[in-house]
Design a protein around this motif. Sequence first.
Motif, PDB file in Angstrom:
ATOM      1  N   TRP A  19      -9.253  -2.526  15.278  1.00 14.18           N
ATOM      2  CA  TRP A  19      -8.154  -3.227  14.800  1.00 14.18           C
ATOM      3  C   TRP A  19      -7.869  -4.555  15.441  1.00 14.18           C
ATOM      4  CZ3 TRP A  19      -2.666  -0.540  14.333  1.00 14.18           C
ATOM      5  CH2 TRP A  19      -2.022  -1.186  13.216  1.00 14.18           C
ATOM      6  N   ASP A  34      10.091   2.732  11.254  1.00 18.60           N
ATOM      7  CA  ASP A  34       9.061   3.170  10.550  1.00 18.60           C
ATOM      8  C   ASP A  34       9.621   4.048   9.211  1.00 18.60           C
ATOM      9  OD1 ASP A  34       6.457   4.069  13.083  1.00 18.60           O
ATOM     10  OD2 ASP A  34       6.846   2.335  11.752  1.00 18.60           O
ATOM     11  N   PHE A  94       9.874   3.881   6.251  1.00 18.68           N
ATOM     12  CA  PHE A  94       9.221   3.100   5.138  1.00 18.68           C
ATOM     13  C   PHE A  94       9.948   3.629   3.970  1.00 18.68           C
ATOM     14  CE2 PHE A  94       6.577   0.578   2.844  1.00 18.68           C
ATOM     15  CZ  PHE A  94       5.748   1.191   2.003  1.00 18.68           C
ATOM     16  N   LEU A 139       4.567  -5.978   4.437  1.00 20.59           N
ATOM     17  CA  LEU A 139       3.055  -5.607   4.639  1.00 20.59           C
ATOM     18  C   LEU A 139       2.777  -5.177   3.434  1.00 20.59           C
ATOM     19  CD1 LEU A 139       2.817  -4.028   8.288  1.00 20.59           C
ATOM     20  CD2 LEU A 139       1.807  -6.185   7.578  1.00 20.59           C
ATOM     21  N   LEU A 178      -4.460  -7.299   8.396  1.00 22.68           N
ATOM     22  CA  LEU A 178      -4.598  -6.677   9.398  1.00 22.68           C
ATOM     23  C   LEU A 178      -3.889  -7.226  10.712  1.00 22.68           C
ATOM     24  CD1 LEU A 178      -8.068  -5.276   9.227  1.00 22.68           C
ATOM     25  CD2 LEU A 178      -6.242  -3.997   9.396  1.00 22.68           C
ATOM     26  N   SER A 226      -0.145  -6.523  10.506  1.00 25.15           N
ATOM     27  CA  SER A 226      -0.157  -5.344  10.659  1.00 25.15           C
ATOM     28  C   SER A 226      -0.044  -4.997  12.510  1.00 25.15           C
ATOM     29  CB  SER A 226      -0.943  -4.146  10.186  1.00 25.15           C
ATOM     30  OG  SER A 226      -1.179  -4.515   8.731  1.00 25.15           O
ATOM     31  N   ILE A 278       2.304   4.884  16.824  1.00 23.04           N
ATOM     32  CA  ILE A 278       2.242   4.043  15.960  1.00 23.04           C
ATOM     33  C   ILE A 278       2.007   4.648  14.319  1.00 23.04           C
ATOM     34  CG2 ILE A 278       1.968   2.196  17.433  1.00 23.04           C
ATOM     35  CD1 ILE A 278      -1.024   2.408  16.816  1.00 23.04           C
ATOM     36  N   GLY A 327       2.769   6.834  12.126  1.00 23.01           N
ATOM     37  CA  GLY A 327       3.419   6.936  10.985  1.00 23.01           C
ATOM     38  C   GLY A 327       3.883   5.459  10.243  1.00 23.01           C
ATOM     39  N   SER A 328       3.167   4.570  11.116  1.00 23.60           N
ATOM     40  CA  SER A 328       3.939   3.482  10.355  1.00 23.60           C
ATOM     41  C   SER A 328       2.731   2.816   9.131  1.00 23.60           C
ATOM     42  CB  SER A 328       3.731   2.169  11.483  1.00 23.60           C
ATOM     43  OG  SER A 328       2.373   1.979  11.661  1.00 23.60           O
ATOM     44  N   ILE A 329       3.558   1.984   8.371  1.00 26.79           N
ATOM     45  CA  ILE A 329       2.728   1.529   7.249  1.00 26.79           C
ATOM     46  C   ILE A 329       1.364   0.793   7.713  1.00 26.79           C
ATOM     47  CG2 ILE A 329       4.309  -0.224   7.070  1.00 26.79           C
ATOM     48  CD1 ILE A 329       3.356  -0.933   4.164  1.00 26.79           C
ATOM     49  N   ALA A 330       1.669   0.219   8.888  1.00 22.71           N
ATOM     50  CA  ALA A 330       0.602  -0.723   9.432  1.00 22.71           C
ATOM     51  C   ALA A 330      -0.721  -0.046   9.795  1.00 22.71           C
ATOM     52  CB  ALA A 330       1.009  -1.426  10.922  1.00 22.71           C
ATOM     53  N   VAL A 331      -0.497   1.414  10.443  1.00 21.77           N
ATOM     54  CA  VAL A 331      -1.722   2.020  10.675  1.00 21.77           C
ATOM     55  C   VAL A 331      -2.345   2.713   9.062  1.00 21.77           C
ATOM     56  CG1 VAL A 331      -2.498   4.276  11.442  1.00 21.77           C
ATOM     57  CG2 VAL A 331      -0.840   2.700  13.073  1.00 21.77           C
ATOM     58  N   LEU A 354      -2.390   1.110   6.442  1.00 19.90           N
ATOM     59  CA  LEU A 354      -3.106  -0.079   6.032  1.00 19.90           C
ATOM     60  C   LEU A 354      -4.670  -0.193   6.783  1.00 19.90           C
ATOM     61  CD1 LEU A 354      -0.263  -2.711   5.476  1.00 19.90           C
ATOM     62  CD2 LEU A 354      -1.704  -1.562   3.621  1.00 19.90           C
ATOM     63  N   LEU A 355      -4.399   0.101   8.252  1.00 21.08           N
ATOM     64  CA  LEU A 355      -5.570  -0.062   8.889  1.00 21.08           C
ATOM     65  C   LEU A 355      -6.703   1.144   8.450  1.00 21.08           C
ATOM     66  CD1 LEU A 355      -6.983  -1.041  11.667  1.00 21.08           C
ATOM     67  CD2 LEU A 355      -6.195   1.161  12.679  1.00 21.08           C
ATOM     68  N   ARG A 361      -6.954   2.509   5.791  1.00 20.17           N
ATOM     69  CA  ARG A 361      -7.370   2.234   4.349  1.00 20.17           C
ATOM     70  C   ARG A 361      -8.726   1.405   4.610  1.00 20.17           C
ATOM     71  NH1 ARG A 361      -4.335  -0.219  -0.597  1.00 20.17           N
ATOM     72  NH2 ARG A 361      -6.175  -1.215  -1.222  1.00 20.17           N
ATOM     73  N   PHE A 401       4.690  11.305   3.233  1.00 23.29           N
ATOM     74  CA  PHE A 401       4.818  10.398   1.802  1.00 23.29           C
ATOM     75  C   PHE A 401       4.122   9.023   2.340  1.00 23.29           C
ATOM     76  CE2 PHE A 401       6.339   8.379  -1.729  1.00 23.29           C
ATOM     77  CZ  PHE A 401       6.900   6.917  -1.201  1.00 23.29           C
ATOM     78  N   THR A 402       4.599   8.475   3.467  1.00 27.35           N
ATOM     79  CA  THR A 402       3.999   7.319   3.662  1.00 27.35           C
ATOM     80  C   THR A 402       2.333   7.051   3.622  1.00 27.35           C
ATOM     81  OG1 THR A 402       5.823   6.599   4.976  1.00 27.35           O
ATOM     82  CG2 THR A 402       4.081   5.180   5.212  1.00 27.35           C
ATOM     83  N   TYR A 425       1.091   7.283   0.047  1.00 25.62           N
ATOM     84  CA  TYR A 425       1.635   6.145  -0.919  1.00 25.62           C
ATOM     85  C   TYR A 425       0.638   4.938  -0.520  1.00 25.62           C
ATOM     86  CZ  TYR A 425       4.897   2.892  -2.857  1.00 25.62           C
ATOM     87  OH  TYR A 425       5.555   2.121  -3.739  1.00 25.62           O
ATOM     88  N   VAL A 426       0.464   4.549   0.852  1.00 21.09           N
ATOM     89  CA  VAL A 426       0.110   3.400   1.094  1.00 21.09           C
ATOM     90  C   VAL A 426      -1.339   3.383   1.165  1.00 21.09           C
ATOM     91  CG1 VAL A 426      -0.389   1.764   2.902  1.00 21.09           C
ATOM     92  CG2 VAL A 426       1.889   2.789   2.569  1.00 21.09           C
TER      93      VAL A 426
END
Lengths: 280, 320
Positions: free
Chosen positions: A28, A211, A213, A232, A248, A251, B134, B136-140, B142-143, B145, B247-248, B251-252
């Motif tokens: 990452w 988090d 979301f 994001l 990225l 993020s 980390i 559960g975050s949307i950031a991860v 996205l990673l 994906r 969910f997250t 969804y993402v």
Amino acid sequence: MTIKWNQVARHFFMIIFSIIMAYPVLWWIGASLKSNSELSSPSLFPSVPQWSNFVDGWNSVPGHSFTDFYLNTFGLEFAVLIVTLISSTLVAFGFGRLDFPLKNFWFSLLMVTLMLPGQVLIIPQYAMFHQLGWVNTYLPFIVPHLLASGAGGTFFVFLLIQFVRGIPKELDESAKMDGCSWFGIYLRIVMPLTKPAIVTVMIFCFLWNWDDFLGHLLYINSVDKYTVGLALRMINDSTTGQQWGQLLAMSLVSILPATLVFMFLQKYFVEGIATTGIKG
Amino acid sequence: MNRSTAVAVKAAAGKKKRRSILSRWDAPIAGYLFILPWLLGFFGLTAYPMFLSLYYSFTDYTLMESINWVGLHNYERIFTADAKFLQSVKITFLYVLASVPLKLAAALFVALLLNKAMRGISAYRTAIYFPSLIGGSIAVSLLWRNIFGVDGIFNEVLSKFGIQGMGWITNPSTALWTLILLTVWQFGSSMVIFLAGLKQIPNDLYEASGVDGANRFVQFYKITLPMLSPTLYFNLIMGVINAFQMFTSAYVITNGGPMNSTYVYAMYLYERAFSRYQLGYSSALAWIMLIMIVIVAAIIAGTSKYWVFYETETGGRKRK
């Protein structure tokens, strides 16, 4: 009990395993510095680091910059942390220290709420907040935490109650003899001694709200109120040529607060998880 | 007067009165004042919404129009004419049945490995715990994906071993597994709990059994597992409850696709409730999920008497 492999094999396995576990994050970091074309190359780090990914990504939402989004999110977090601190400690003191009619009944209800799947509450809460006109404000986050509810709220109360119970009651006695009110005992005696648990609560409150979301998705509609997570998602959804490097990069920055909290407050993590995990 | 003074006055007054009814408890009024936030929260944000949601499930509420009672119509439709419901239930159960045991098994296995004073243990622990911090975050998401896309790094690494990769996220038979993998990757928090539990097992149990000729596997089954069983039990139930509501990442990463292969229940609920605003119908969906979770938890709880061992029962361990 341990699995008795010899020392070398154990270390070898752990090193390989840790690298595999950490690899996505290592990749990452490198990927956030790569140009789009370089992204599919297997090298961990780019030949020429594209710091511009960070700069461009920061401003990639038209009309706003991530500064706004971070200010929003930190502002929200700050408000939530304050009200959680006040309400969860008050309630925990009440349950953990005081005796009043029907206390056990209410406590059992608290325990049941702890395990209650939150999904069943999302819809009616949304309907209620909608009728109150609180949609597209931060109130649906602050008010629940004010009432010891919200993301993780019941858990925080529970954690604090367990801790408060462990504080010797003799300290109260002497204070009471000096004419101290219950609130005084709460403020001056029990709360200072509960500090480690309070720190743990604050940490997890911060992390879980960062988090949250689904919550943000539901209640925050206008872009100028967006939190970092929603921003994001917005970048991700935009179909103008996927700028993975920028996405990225942004993020990566968004997990920095959690990482810093972890780095500097590590011992509260392990103790917090371990004690509540076992007391299940 | 402020609250603390009022409380003090009341307390003083209570002391002066002779044997008031409330003297049985040491803080009958103060107690309620302290827990007032929670009481309000419980009634206003938990109990009332639950009844409201139950009520909605028997109506055709859509937030805009007037609300009409429709009796069991929603429930009928869900069980007889809703393919998406069946699909989402199937996917969710698949997800839960795969991710929770795998995650707990990994956590237990690595905890056993690390349960020995070794150099670098805190580095290993950090590397393993960090993903759950980390994850559960949307950031991860996205990673993830990015990593498992057709041009992603995962396929690149596979090709180094001569394995042909594919679009893991765009392929209906593998998409859910990327989500499961993301969950299992976060086993660190469970591992920390197990490590703490392992440290509580007294060493003399192993020593004594060793003297009696027990080998490692017997020790695992007869000592480690029973002593850890309450922790395991708690993690299992909480893990299952949480997994049902995932969910997250769905969804993402995949948005329920491809071809609904990652269409978890929470996504269906979200779609009905917040894309189509069919709050009545989705309330019924929510209650069905609640009942499913309760049934599964009850089954686990029911089996617990066969494998969960509490030290305080059966007179506890006999001390030599």
